[in-house]
Design a protein around this motif. Structure first.
Motif, PDB file in Angstrom:
ATOM      1  N   GLU A  81      54.805   9.316  88.462  1.00  0.00           N
ATOM      2  CA  GLU A  81      55.407   9.156  87.075  1.00  0.00           C
ATOM      3  C   GLU A  81      54.530   8.427  86.137  1.00  0.00           C
ATOM      4  O   GLU A  81      53.659   8.667  84.976  1.00  0.00           O
ATOM      5  CB  GLU A  81      56.867   8.909  86.703  1.00  0.00           C
ATOM      6  CG  GLU A  81      57.200   9.045  85.269  1.00  0.00           C
ATOM      7  CD  GLU A  81      58.783   8.648  85.377  1.00  0.00           C
ATOM      8  OE1 GLU A  81      59.358   8.727  84.109  1.00  0.00           O
ATOM      9  OE2 GLU A  81      59.505   8.273  86.283  1.00  0.00           O
ATOM     10  N   THR A  82      54.125   6.979  86.476  1.00  0.00           N
ATOM     11  CA  THR A  82      53.118   6.423  86.075  1.00  0.00           C
ATOM     12  C   THR A  82      51.837   6.641  85.873  1.00  0.00           C
ATOM     13  O   THR A  82      51.180   6.600  84.569  1.00  0.00           O
ATOM     14  CB  THR A  82      53.252   4.820  86.452  1.00  0.00           C
ATOM     15  OG1 THR A  82      54.438   4.256  86.494  1.00  0.00           O
ATOM     16  CG2 THR A  82      52.334   3.930  85.766  1.00  0.00           C
ATOM     17  N   GLN A  85      50.893   9.844  85.643  1.00  0.00           N
ATOM     18  CA  GLN A  85      50.801  11.204  84.669  1.00  0.00           C
ATOM     19  C   GLN A  85      51.156  10.441  83.577  1.00  0.00           C
ATOM     20  O   GLN A  85      50.338  11.049  82.553  1.00  0.00           O
ATOM     21  CB  GLN A  85      52.063  11.805  85.225  1.00  0.00           C
ATOM     22  CG  GLN A  85      51.803  12.581  86.465  1.00  0.00           C
ATOM     23  CD  GLN A  85      53.015  13.597  86.982  1.00  0.00           C
ATOM     24  OE1 GLN A  85      54.201  13.426  86.496  1.00  0.00           O
ATOM     25  NE2 GLN A  85      52.915  14.165  87.895  1.00  0.00           N
ATOM     26  N   ASN A  86      51.671   9.401  82.978  1.00  0.00           N
ATOM     27  CA  ASN A  86      52.001   9.118  81.736  1.00  0.00           C
ATOM     28  C   ASN A  86      50.781   8.596  81.344  1.00  0.00           C
ATOM     29  O   ASN A  86      50.051   8.650  79.980  1.00  0.00           O
ATOM     30  CB  ASN A  86      53.212   7.980  81.612  1.00  0.00           C
ATOM     31  CG  ASN A  86      54.365   8.408  81.919  1.00  0.00           C
ATOM     32  OD1 ASN A  86      54.711   9.639  81.677  1.00  0.00           O
ATOM     33  ND2 ASN A  86      55.386   7.729  82.251  1.00  0.00           N
ATOM     34  N   ARG A 105      48.194  11.199  80.334  1.00  0.00           N
ATOM     35  CA  ARG A 105      48.535  11.775  79.144  1.00  0.00           C
ATOM     36  C   ARG A 105      47.861  10.887  77.976  1.00  0.00           C
ATOM     37  O   ARG A 105      47.834  11.263  76.975  1.00  0.00           O
ATOM     38  CB  ARG A 105      50.016  11.975  79.028  1.00  0.00           C
ATOM     39  CG  ARG A 105      50.315  13.385  79.700  1.00  0.00           C
ATOM     40  CD  ARG A 105      51.875  13.715  79.244  1.00  0.00           C
ATOM     41  NE  ARG A 105      52.641  12.774  79.873  1.00  0.00           N
ATOM     42  CZ  ARG A 105      53.570  13.098  81.027  1.00  0.00           C
ATOM     43  NH1 ARG A 105      53.173  13.975  81.676  1.00  0.00           N
ATOM     44  NH2 ARG A 105      54.111  12.031  81.459  1.00  0.00           N
ATOM     45  N   ASP A 106      48.176   9.511  78.187  1.00  0.00           N
ATOM     46  CA  ASP A 106      47.603   8.494  77.346  1.00  0.00           C
ATOM     47  C   ASP A 106      45.971   8.689  77.096  1.00  0.00           C
ATOM     48  O   ASP A 106      45.516   7.733  76.417  1.00  0.00           O
ATOM     49  CB  ASP A 106      48.067   7.178  77.361  1.00  0.00           C
ATOM     50  CG  ASP A 106      49.583   7.088  77.143  1.00  0.00           C
ATOM     51  OD1 ASP A 106      50.054   7.989  76.377  1.00  0.00           O
ATOM     52  OD2 ASP A 106      50.265   6.243  77.674  1.00  0.00           O
TER      53      ASP A 106
END
Length: 457
Positions: A23-24, A26-27, A30-31
């Motif tokens: 999850e980290t 992927q975040n 995205r950033d």
């Protein structure tokens, strides 16, 4: 989109942390952060595996064998300690004169650990302990035995067996406030006023120094302690599987500074209070029934975890603390039993550094109960064994069936252990409780449902 498969290709190992890492990643992706930046940050999240030692730490041995059986016993004990001294949290260890093998850590073994509490190192019989009450008036010891036999309860608790007694409100509240104990308040109430099976006992005798009668009880935390141990082991295994998966399950630990570690430590202290209350509650009821005043009493645990001023956690599996302030109610004295035919020792602290500040907790065994029954008792008639082993004593088995494995012959030489206590300066013996008799649970398992079922097959 970065996936778990991609993280594995980058060299990261799957585990409990993996879902959060994906999850980290992927975040961060995205950033607009680069793969190199994501990789570098994930390296800070990946748990570092704590490896067992390749070579063991040294440990002290105070067991001096005098026969082939004792040498065999010592080899098994030191083999178990050798493995323990490779566990990464362990800092020091010692073997007491009464040591015998018993799974992960020998009975009579002490292990000091850093920032870690190991439930497997104190086992299910948490806070197995001794308590003594000395009476003012010289009373008939048979009368004391008769009264004690009616008041106490040995063996398993059937259903909600409370004998009309419950644990004090303050202890019940402490149960309710702790996540490890909150839903076992009923077990704490049900086991109040009861004692264990196996080697647990109620001993009647007199002080050698004054002749005053005394009772001594030996038992642990019963049902609630066993449930706490089970939960502690489960939590420890979950933790250790993440941080040190190559450590044997029996040596699993809780990080002492983690939330679970602090809660488990607090639960141990509550179980300690429960056990103390249980010992002294039984003594109080016997004293009231006798109508005899109490002039002295103290108690000590010998199967527990102690924290010393050096910050280490000292796990004693059947070893008596011999250092000042081992507990909030330490008055400088401890009790060391031998067997039903021998005096119970009253000792003062010595705090020998090489012994980590501990002394033996009793006479110990040289062989398992099963082996003793097979090789030493064999086909001998029960009445003959009892006559020989309990001559001159009032020995009673609460369930009515003798447990021959608990007779004096099943234990090491008391004289030998006492001699080693003095020679090795492990404690200072200041008085004795000379025996009149003992009450034990007896072989209640003879009629247990699972035994009958097995016999039927």
């Amino acid at each position: 989109m970065i996936t778990g498969k991609e993280l594995i290709e980058w060299g990261f190992k799957p585990g409990k942390w993996f879902a959060g890492a994906i999850e980290t990643a992927q975040n961060m992706e995205r950033d607009g952060q680069s793969a190199d930046a994501i990789f570098t940050y994930l390296q800070t999240l990946q748990p570092v595996e704590i490896m067992p030692r390749t070579n063991r730490l040294p440990f002290s041995v105070f067991l001096e064998p005098e026969s082939d059986i004792e040498r065999e016993n010592l080899a098994l004990v030191t083999g178990a300690m050798d493995a323990l001294m490779r566990v990464p949290t362990v800092q020091a260890g010692v073997v007491m004169p009464d040591a015998c093998p018993a799974g992960t850590i020998p009975v009579g073994g002490v292990v000091a650990t850093k920032d870690a509490i190991h439930p497997g190192f104190h086992s299910a019989d948490i806070c197995c302990s001794m308590a003594i009450t000395v009476f003012k008036r010289k009373d008939d010891p048979k009368r004391i035995m008769d009264v004690a036999e009616k008041i106490t309860h040995f063996g398993p608790v059937v259903g909600d067996h409370r004998n009309g007694r419950v644990m004090p409100g303050a202890i019940a509240a402490a149960f309710e406030a702790n996540p490890f104990l909150a839903d076992i308040v009923g077990s704490g109430h049900a086991n109040t006023g009861t004692q264990g099976d196996g080697n647990h006992f109620l001993f009647v005798g007199h002080l050698r120094s004054t002749g005053q009668p005394a009772i001594v009880t030996h038992h642990g935390s019963r049902g609630p302690g066993a449930l706490l141990y089970k939960r502690g082991m489960a939590a420890a295994k979950r933790h250790t599987k993440i941080v040190s998966p190559r450590t044997p399950e029996g040596a699993a630990w809780l990080d002492a500074e983690s939330k679970a570690g602090r809660e488990y430590w607090d639960a141990l202290q509550t179980i300690r209070l429960w056990t103390r209350n249980n010992h002294l509650g039984i003594h109080d009821r016997i004293a009231a029934a006798l109508g005899n005043a109490i002039v002295d009493r103290f108690w000590n645990e010998h199967n527990f975890v102690f924290r010393r001023s050096d910050g280490l956690f000292y796990h004693a599996k059947g070893a008596t603390p011999s250092f000042a302030g081992f507990s909030p109610d330490d008055d400088g004295r401890t009790l060391i039993p031998m067997n039903m035919s021998e005096p119970i020792l009253i000792a003062r602290h010595k705090d020998r550094k090489e012994a980590l500040g501990f002394s033996p907790h009793g006479a110990g065994r040289n062989m398992s109960r099963t082996r003793y029954m097979r090789e030493m008792i064999g086909a001998r008639a029960v009445k003959d064994v009892m006559r020989q082993e309990t001559a001159g004593l009032d020995v009673r088995f609460w369930c009515g069936k003798p447990d021959l494995s608990e007779l004096p012959g099943g234990y090491k030489s008391a004289a030998q252990v006492v001699g080693q206590i003095g020679k090795q300066k492990l404690a200072e013996i200041v008085d004795h409780v000379d025996p009149y008799g003992s009450i034990m649970a007896g072989d209640w398992e003879q009629d247990a449902p699972w035994r009958k079922k097995k016999a039927g097959k």
